[in-house]
Design a protein around this motif. Structure first.
Motif, PDB file in Angstrom:
ATOM      1  N   ASP A 237      85.752  77.244  36.613  1.00 45.29           N
ATOM      2  CA  ASP A 237      84.269  77.383  35.393  1.00 45.29           C
ATOM      3  C   ASP A 237      83.487  77.060  37.045  1.00 45.29           C
ATOM      4  OD1 ASP A 237      82.374  78.222  34.185  1.00 45.29           O
ATOM      5  OD2 ASP A 237      83.001  77.036  32.666  1.00 45.29           O
ATOM      6  N   PRO A 238      82.370  77.998  37.020  1.00 46.04           N
ATOM      7  CA  PRO A 238      81.314  77.126  37.867  1.00 46.04           C
ATOM      8  C   PRO A 238      80.484  76.959  37.884  1.00 46.04           C
ATOM      9  CG  PRO A 238      80.969  79.100  37.998  1.00 46.04           C
ATOM     10  CD  PRO A 238      82.392  79.257  37.785  1.00 46.04           C
ATOM     11  N   THR A 239      80.126  76.708  35.810  1.00 45.56           N
ATOM     12  CA  THR A 239      79.598  76.220  35.790  1.00 45.56           C
ATOM     13  C   THR A 239      79.540  74.599  35.100  1.00 45.56           C
ATOM     14  OG1 THR A 239      79.659  76.760  33.357  1.00 45.56           O
ATOM     15  CG2 THR A 239      78.171  78.605  34.379  1.00 45.56           C
ATOM     16  N   ALA A 240      80.703  74.493  34.977  1.00 50.04           N
ATOM     17  CA  ALA A 240      81.273  73.342  34.474  1.00 50.04           C
ATOM     18  C   ALA A 240      80.587  72.128  35.435  1.00 50.04           C
ATOM     19  CB  ALA A 240      82.530  72.902  34.001  1.00 50.04           C
ATOM     20  N   ALA A 241      80.881  70.412  34.875  1.00 42.56           N
ATOM     21  CA  ALA A 241      80.468  69.568  36.320  1.00 42.56           C
ATOM     22  C   ALA A 241      81.629  69.141  36.708  1.00 42.56           C
ATOM     23  CB  ALA A 241      79.962  68.319  35.622  1.00 42.56           C
ATOM     24  N   ASP A 242      83.039  68.892  35.919  1.00 40.93           N
ATOM     25  CA  ASP A 242      84.432  68.980  36.863  1.00 40.93           C
ATOM     26  C   ASP A 242      84.931  69.464  36.282  1.00 40.93           C
ATOM     27  OD1 ASP A 242      86.020  67.904  38.189  1.00 40.93           O
ATOM     28  OD2 ASP A 242      86.096  65.499  37.408  1.00 40.93           O
ATOM     29  N   PRO A 243      84.843  70.638  36.189  1.00 38.04           N
ATOM     30  CA  PRO A 243      86.023  71.888  35.701  1.00 38.04           C
ATOM     31  C   PRO A 243      87.305  71.546  35.668  1.00 38.04           C
ATOM     32  CG  PRO A 243      85.384  73.510  37.624  1.00 38.04           C
ATOM     33  CD  PRO A 243      84.570  71.914  37.428  1.00 38.04           C
ATOM     34  N   ALA A 244      88.167  72.475  34.530  1.00 39.23           N
ATOM     35  CA  ALA A 244      89.498  72.664  34.723  1.00 39.23           C
ATOM     36  C   ALA A 244      89.660  73.679  35.889  1.00 39.23           C
ATOM     37  CB  ALA A 244      90.137  73.435  33.400  1.00 39.23           C
ATOM     38  N   VAL A 245      91.535  73.668  36.248  1.00 44.71           N
ATOM     39  CA  VAL A 245      91.792  74.647  37.314  1.00 44.71           C
ATOM     40  C   VAL A 245      92.733  75.577  36.620  1.00 44.71           C
ATOM     41  CG1 VAL A 245      92.981  74.791  39.589  1.00 44.71           C
ATOM     42  CG2 VAL A 245      91.310  72.993  39.771  1.00 44.71           C
ATOM     43  N   TYR A 246      92.668  76.517  36.814  1.00 42.80           N
ATOM     44  CA  TYR A 246      93.851  77.654  36.237  1.00 42.80           C
ATOM     45  C   TYR A 246      94.342  78.554  37.825  1.00 42.80           C
ATOM     46  CZ  TYR A 246      90.724  77.228  31.800  1.00 42.80           C
ATOM     47  OH  TYR A 246      91.353  76.517  30.342  1.00 42.80           O
ATOM     48  N   TYR A 247      95.417  78.389  37.495  1.00 49.91           N
ATOM     49  CA  TYR A 247      96.039  79.336  38.184  1.00 49.91           C
ATOM     50  C   TYR A 247      96.604  80.634  37.313  1.00 49.91           C
ATOM     51  CZ  TYR A 247      97.673  75.003  39.536  1.00 49.91           C
ATOM     52  OH  TYR A 247      98.087  73.542  39.768  1.00 49.91           O
ATOM     53  N   LEU A 248      95.948  82.090  38.241  1.00 51.63           N
ATOM     54  CA  LEU A 248      96.131  83.648  37.921  1.00 51.63           C
ATOM     55  C   LEU A 248      97.315  84.110  38.653  1.00 51.63           C
ATOM     56  CD1 LEU A 248      92.531  84.255  37.727  1.00 51.63           C
ATOM     57  CD2 LEU A 248      93.958  83.713  35.644  1.00 51.63           C
ATOM     58  N   TRP A 250     100.793  83.564  38.065  1.00 55.22           N
ATOM     59  CA  TRP A 250     101.838  82.497  37.461  1.00 55.22           C
ATOM     60  C   TRP A 250     102.658  82.643  36.511  1.00 55.22           C
ATOM     61  CZ3 TRP A 250     101.186  76.431  38.648  1.00 55.22           C
ATOM     62  CH2 TRP A 250     102.323  75.761  38.900  1.00 55.22           C
ATOM     63  N   ALA A 251     101.585  83.521  35.638  1.00 53.56           N
ATOM     64  CA  ALA A 251     102.428  83.429  34.565  1.00 53.56           C
ATOM     65  C   ALA A 251     101.373  84.990  33.510  1.00 53.56           C
ATOM     66  CB  ALA A 251     102.636  82.216  33.241  1.00 53.56           C
ATOM     67  N   ASP A 252     102.340  85.157  32.283  1.00 53.82           N
ATOM     68  CA  ASP A 252     101.696  86.489  31.473  1.00 53.82           C
ATOM     69  C   ASP A 252      99.677  86.100  31.538  1.00 53.82           C
ATOM     70  OD1 ASP A 252     104.037  87.784  32.020  1.00 53.82           O
ATOM     71  OD2 ASP A 252     104.431  87.334  29.143  1.00 53.82           O
ATOM     72  N   GLY A 253      99.977  85.060  31.227  1.00 52.93           N
ATOM     73  CA  GLY A 253      98.275  84.542  30.438  1.00 52.93           C
ATOM     74  C   GLY A 253      97.830  83.454  32.027  1.00 52.93           C
ATOM     75  N   PRO A 254      97.195  82.968  32.506  1.00 47.35           N
ATOM     76  CA  PRO A 254      96.344  81.741  33.136  1.00 47.35           C
ATOM     77  C   PRO A 254      97.210  80.391  32.595  1.00 47.35           C
ATOM     78  CG  PRO A 254      94.334  82.691  31.832  1.00 47.35           C
ATOM     79  CD  PRO A 254      95.648  83.365  31.486  1.00 47.35           C
ATOM     80  N   VAL A 255      98.010  80.285  33.585  1.00 52.10           N
ATOM     81  CA  VAL A 255      98.471  78.507  33.266  1.00 52.10           C
ATOM     82  C   VAL A 255      97.239  77.373  33.780  1.00 52.10           C
ATOM     83  CG1 VAL A 255     100.239  77.139  34.188  1.00 52.10           C
ATOM     84  CG2 VAL A 255     100.179  79.523  34.163  1.00 52.10           C
ATOM     85  N   ARG A 256      97.032  76.526  32.999  1.00 52.89           N
ATOM     86  CA  ARG A 256      96.074  75.313  33.412  1.00 52.89           C
ATOM     87  C   ARG A 256      96.196  74.208  33.708  1.00 52.89           C
ATOM     88  NH1 ARG A 256      90.942  73.077  28.924  1.00 52.89           N
ATOM     89  NH2 ARG A 256      90.677  70.734  30.244  1.00 52.89           N
ATOM     90  N   ASP A 257      95.941  73.226  34.876  1.00 52.14           N
ATOM     91  CA  ASP A 257      96.637  72.644  35.838  1.00 52.14           C
ATOM     92  C   ASP A 257      95.979  71.335  34.820  1.00 52.14           C
ATOM     93  OD1 ASP A 257      97.892  72.091  38.688  1.00 52.14           O
ATOM     94  OD2 ASP A 257      96.774  70.103  37.487  1.00 52.14           O
ATOM     95  N   PRO A 258      97.283  70.131  34.949  1.00 51.17           N
ATOM     96  CA  PRO A 258      96.389  68.661  34.139  1.00 51.17           C
ATOM     97  C   PRO A 258      95.527  68.420  34.788  1.00 51.17           C
ATOM     98  CG  PRO A 258      98.941  68.956  34.040  1.00 51.17           C
ATOM     99  CD  PRO A 258      98.088  69.585  34.683  1.00 51.17           C
ATOM    100  N   LEU A 259      95.246  68.638  36.003  1.00 50.13           N
ATOM    101  CA  LEU A 259      94.174  67.734  35.846  1.00 50.13           C
ATOM    102  C   LEU A 259      92.572  68.352  36.681  1.00 50.13           C
ATOM    103  CD1 LEU A 259      95.820  65.889  39.399  1.00 50.13           C
ATOM    104  CD2 LEU A 259      95.922  65.093  37.671  1.00 50.13           C
ATOM    105  N   PRO A 260      91.607  67.442  36.382  1.00 49.47           N
ATOM    106  CA  PRO A 260      90.204  67.734  37.039  1.00 49.47           C
ATOM    107  C   PRO A 260      91.169  69.067  38.218  1.00 49.47           C
ATOM    108  CG  PRO A 260      89.953  66.152  36.956  1.00 49.47           C
ATOM    109  CD  PRO A 260      91.473  66.135  35.752  1.00 49.47           C
TER     110      PRO A 260
END
Length: 357
Positions: A237-248, A250-260
């Motif tokens: 999300d480009p609007t967040a200061a230190d956003p979450a990273v998502y993998y598209l 890799w699975a049926d839906g977005p996968v969120r990485d534990p690290l910002p």
């Protein structure tokens, strides 16, 4: 293995059979004849050029004479009538025979539509003392530090910038490069500033897109990287200061990485460095060997990073080392910016798959 006797250049080139056609390039002399192809290469340490780079591997890099490339390409494709390729290294007093060579891999430039490099294997790897004659190892001009680790966990952006600046101090930045056109979160903008237009720092195992390759998706997120074979795309999300990273993908839906993003980019830079240094080694090890190889190095806190969930990273003594425990046993990958930093690893009893030290 018995000692290899030096032969004259005339004898070496005659291995191609008679009559032979001789073609000379700055780093190799080739002979093409009825018995096959001969390559007499110049001694020296050229991580990106024609040279014996490892005990058991000779690399030939282009541009190649047309006839030479045709024969190498035929051998690379493993045709039934593939030519025999014999290698030699020119030394004071004569040419050192490397014996018949077997194709291992190659480098291809899709833009040029041509093979740019052939990797050839030696049936009998050179002893280290002989390797040091054909590929002398000079003293390292400097050793990258580990002070950047002291900035963690509170300042990951500064840690990433410091790591890149120190580890890639020998990699010149272009005079001009295009900054991102999109407004980006601080961690990614700082990462691009640290990279300074050096696209090779954006990754080869996986990839952070160059600024011109950033893509805004329909949901407003920005795709900023991908796996090297397209298995997933990295988004934020480009609007967040230190956003979450998502993998598209890799699975049926977005996968969120534990690290910002800030920590993700630090781990990305370290992981890529462990794979892609100009001087490298890799191989399977047991736990005792893994402990011995990492002794005296500093461990990088991974923080549950998905790409390294079965992996430890260690830095120090000019090395970035990765221990992957995702298989049946540990596997190590390590890189150095200078070959001298790998030389101490010769003493370890490891069955290296590749070792450029």
């Amino acid at each position: 293995m018995h000692e290899r006797a030096l032969v004259s250049e005339a004898v070496a080139l005659a291995s191609a059979g008679q009559p032979a056609r001789i073609q000379r390039t700055p780093q190799a002399t080739y002979a093409v004849g009825p018995e096959g192809l001969v390559a007499v290469v110049e001694p020296g340490d050229r991580p990106d050029g024609t040279a014996v780079r490892e005990r058991g591997r000779l690399f030939l890099t282009g541009p190649f004479p047309e006839e030479v490339n045709a024969l190498l390409l035929a051998s690379f494709r493993e045709r039934w009538d593939e030519p025999t390729v014999h290698g030699f290294v020119r030394l004071p007093g004569g040419c050192l025979p490397l014996g018949p060579l077997t194709h291992k891999a190659g480098g291809y430039d899709p833009d040029e539509g041509a093979v740019t490099e052939y990797e050839l294997g030696l049936d009998h790897p050179l002893p280290f003392d002989v390797l040091d004659r054909v590929r002398p190892v000079s003293a390292a001009p400097r050793t990258p530090g580990t002070e950047w680790l002291d900035l963690l966990p509170h300042a990951p952006i500064d840690a990433t910038s410091a790591f890149i600046a120190d580890w890639y101090a020998d990699a010149p930045a272009p005079e001009h490069h295009v900054p991102p056109a999109l407004a980006l979160p601080t961690p990614l903008a700082a990462f691009y500033r640290a990279v300074g237009g050096r696209e090779e720092l954006l990754g080869r195992q996986d990839r952070v897109f160059p600024p011109a390759g950033l893509r805004r998706l329909d949901d407003g997120s920005v795709a900023f990287g991908s796996e090297n074979q397209g298995d997933f795309t990295l988004t934020i999300d480009p609007t967040a200061a230190d956003p979450a990273v998502y993998y598209l993908g890799w699975a049926d839906g977005p996968v969120r990485d534990p690290l910002p993003l800030s920590m993700f980019l630090m781990m990305f830079a370290v992981r890529e460095a462990s794979f892609t240094g100009p001087c490298y080694a890799s191989g399977g090890v047991d736990e005792d060997q893994a402990q011995a190889l990492t002794r005296g190095l500093r461990c990088v806190p991974t923080g549950g990073w998905l790409l390294g969930r079965d992996t430890e990273f260690h830095v120090g003594e000019g090395l970035v080392l990765q221990v992957d425990r995702g298989g049946r046993g540990p596997h190590v990958f390590l890189s150095a910016r200078h070959r001298a930093h790998l030389a101490p690893l010769r003493a370890f009893d490891v069955a290296w798959h590749a070792f450029a030290g």
